[in-house]
Design an enzyme around this catalytic site. Structure first.
Site, PDB file in Angstrom:
ATOM      1  N   ARG A  74      30.806  -9.915  -1.174  1.00 53.55           N
ATOM      2  CA  ARG A  74      32.256  -9.923  -1.345  1.00 53.55           C
ATOM      3  C   ARG A  74      32.896 -10.940  -0.405  1.00 53.55           C
ATOM      4  O   ARG A  74      32.383 -11.227   0.670  1.00 53.55           O
ATOM      5  CB  ARG A  74      32.810  -8.516  -1.071  1.00 53.55           C
ATOM      6  CG  ARG A  74      34.175  -8.254  -1.683  1.00 53.55           C
ATOM      7  CD  ARG A  74      34.523  -6.782  -1.577  1.00 53.55           C
ATOM      8  NE  ARG A  74      34.716  -6.394  -0.187  1.00 53.55           N
ATOM      9  CZ  ARG A  74      35.888  -6.467   0.457  1.00 53.55           C
ATOM     10  NH1 ARG A  74      36.950  -6.940  -0.164  1.00 53.55           N
ATOM     11  NH2 ARG A  74      35.980  -6.068   1.712  1.00 53.55           N
ATOM     12  N   LYS A 133      23.381  -2.476   7.519  1.00 54.89           N
ATOM     13  CA  LYS A 133      23.569  -2.739   6.095  1.00 54.89           C
ATOM     14  C   LYS A 133      22.231  -2.790   5.360  1.00 54.89           C
ATOM     15  O   LYS A 133      21.362  -3.595   5.673  1.00 54.89           O
ATOM     16  CB  LYS A 133      24.334  -4.042   5.895  1.00 54.89           C
ATOM     17  CG  LYS A 133      24.800  -4.263   4.456  1.00 54.89           C
ATOM     18  CD  LYS A 133      25.868  -5.334   4.404  1.00 54.89           C
ATOM     19  CE  LYS A 133      26.363  -5.556   2.994  1.00 54.89           C
ATOM     20  NZ  LYS A 133      27.490  -6.507   2.939  1.00 54.89           N
ATOM     21  N   ARG A 155      36.793  -3.198   9.095  1.00 51.79           N
ATOM     22  CA  ARG A 155      35.756  -2.929  10.085  1.00 51.79           C
ATOM     23  C   ARG A 155      35.981  -1.542  10.676  1.00 51.79           C
ATOM     24  O   ARG A 155      37.079  -1.224  11.119  1.00 51.79           O
ATOM     25  CB  ARG A 155      35.792  -3.979  11.205  1.00 51.79           C
ATOM     26  CG  ARG A 155      34.703  -3.797  12.256  1.00 51.79           C
ATOM     27  CD  ARG A 155      34.634  -5.001  13.179  1.00 51.79           C
ATOM     28  NE  ARG A 155      35.884  -5.216  13.905  1.00 51.79           N
ATOM     29  CZ  ARG A 155      36.192  -4.624  15.057  1.00 51.79           C
ATOM     30  NH1 ARG A 155      35.362  -3.771  15.607  1.00 51.79           N
ATOM     31  NH2 ARG A 155      37.352  -4.889  15.652  1.00 51.79           N
TER      32      ARG A 155
END
Length: 336
Positions: free
Chosen positions: A123, A187, A331
């Site tokens: 993204r 991630k 964040r």
């Protein structure tokens, strides 16, 4: 992308065992110099190949090639869903870009996978590191009627992805709004939803999914955020961790089955059937977050997600704000 000699070599090395240069040259009916050059070509793609004098060559990890026929046969197609068309490429710039570029020629339920991406995207234009033969890079094209709200689609895709991963033994997975799959704040995967409108008014949506299965050390050096792969999660860093990594073809089939069922239902049901699980597995709600939005940065508390997939924030002055994915960076604060 792969020359015939390189293709033949990788098939012989796929078992992860040592193969002598002489035996490989005899089997492939070529010279040992050609074998050596083919090994170099595979190493340049990011495959980890050991060369040991007196023993030969071997892949550091056994390798499974993606197979379109095997994946197609394993897909469970929901009722009233178009039959899926699966294609596998050695190398693409981006599986999403490939489907969008050729969308007018494709039926719905077109599924594209690649062994490697040269310009994989996340993204907001972020680079998605996509070494050869290591991970899952999967995109699925679907058509919706014009006017349907697709704002929460990435959340639903995240839920279905976690459901698949949980059946493979992965626990403690979390979803970060709007499109990240995390394990212990690192991630593991990402989702990229892109759409175009066709002349007849239908909305073409491409759902892109990247999952780290076994990231080579050299490729991982290019990642600018905490990351993790399935090998690490399931293997716990042990010497037997390679045995824990699931079949890529099985994963591709399971993910395709879930995504087809999701897309087949989403037009009429929206995000609602997936919201409960998203809220259960999210790592955002109730946390302090920093938001970068249209040139401004501010802090807030994430309090909820709407039926349309927007994130509800409570700012420090008490005002509430709805945040759509768009060009927004979020964040999660770990010190609050």
């Amino acid at each position: 992308m792969l020359t015939p000699s390189v293709e033949a070599l990788i098939q012989h090395l796929a078992d992860g065992k040592f193969h002598s240069g002489k035996k490989l040259a005899d089997t492939l009916q070529t010279s040992r110099t050609t074998v050596w050059k083919s090994v170099q070509s595979l190493q340049a793609l990011g495959l980890e190949i050991q060369a040991v004098k007196g023993r030969g060559y071997r892949l550091t990890h056994p390798w499974e090639r993606l197979n379109a026929e095997q994946i197609t046969a394993s897909i469970q197609v929901p009722e009233a869903c178009p039959p899926p068309v699966v294609e596998v490429h050695d190398c693409l710039n981006s599986t999403n870009a490939h489907l969008l570029r050729t969308a007018s020629l494709r039926p719905a339920a077109s599924i594209c996978l690649a062994e490697m991406q040269t310009a994989g995207r996340g993204r907001l234009g972020r680079n998605w590191v996509s070494p050869f033969g290591a991970n899952i890079y999967l995109s699925l094209l679907w058509r919706f009627r014009r006017g349907e709200s697709l704002g929460g689609l990435s959340l639903a895709v995240g839920v279905e992805t976690v459901r698949v991963l949980r059946t493979l033994g992965l626990a403690d997975l979390r979803l970060k709004w709007p499109n990240d799959i995390l394990w212990q704040e690192r991630k593991l995967g990402g989702i990229l939803i892109e759409a175009i409108t066709e002349s007849q008014g239908q909305c073409v949506v491409v759902v892109g999914l990247g999952l780290n299965l076994r990231l080579p050390p050299g490729a991982a050096d290019a990642i600018d955020q905490p990351w993790v792969d399935i090998r690490t999660i399931l293997g716990g860093g042990s010497s037997r961790s390679d045995l824990a990594v699931p079949s890529r073809n099985r994963m591709a089939g399971d993910l395709s089955s879930r995504l087809l069922a999701l897309l087949n239902a989403y037009g009429s049901e929206g995000l609602t059937p997936w919201l409960e699980d998203w809220r259960r597995w999210n790592c955002v709600l109730g946390r302090r977050v920093t938001v970068d939005e249209i040139g401004q940065r501010y802090e807030a508390t994430a309090v909820n997600v709407t039926e349309e997939g927007s994130l509800v924030l409570r700012r420090d002055d008490g005002r509430r704000r709805l945040l759509a994915a768009g060009d927004v960076r979020l964040r999660v604060r770990h010190d609050a």
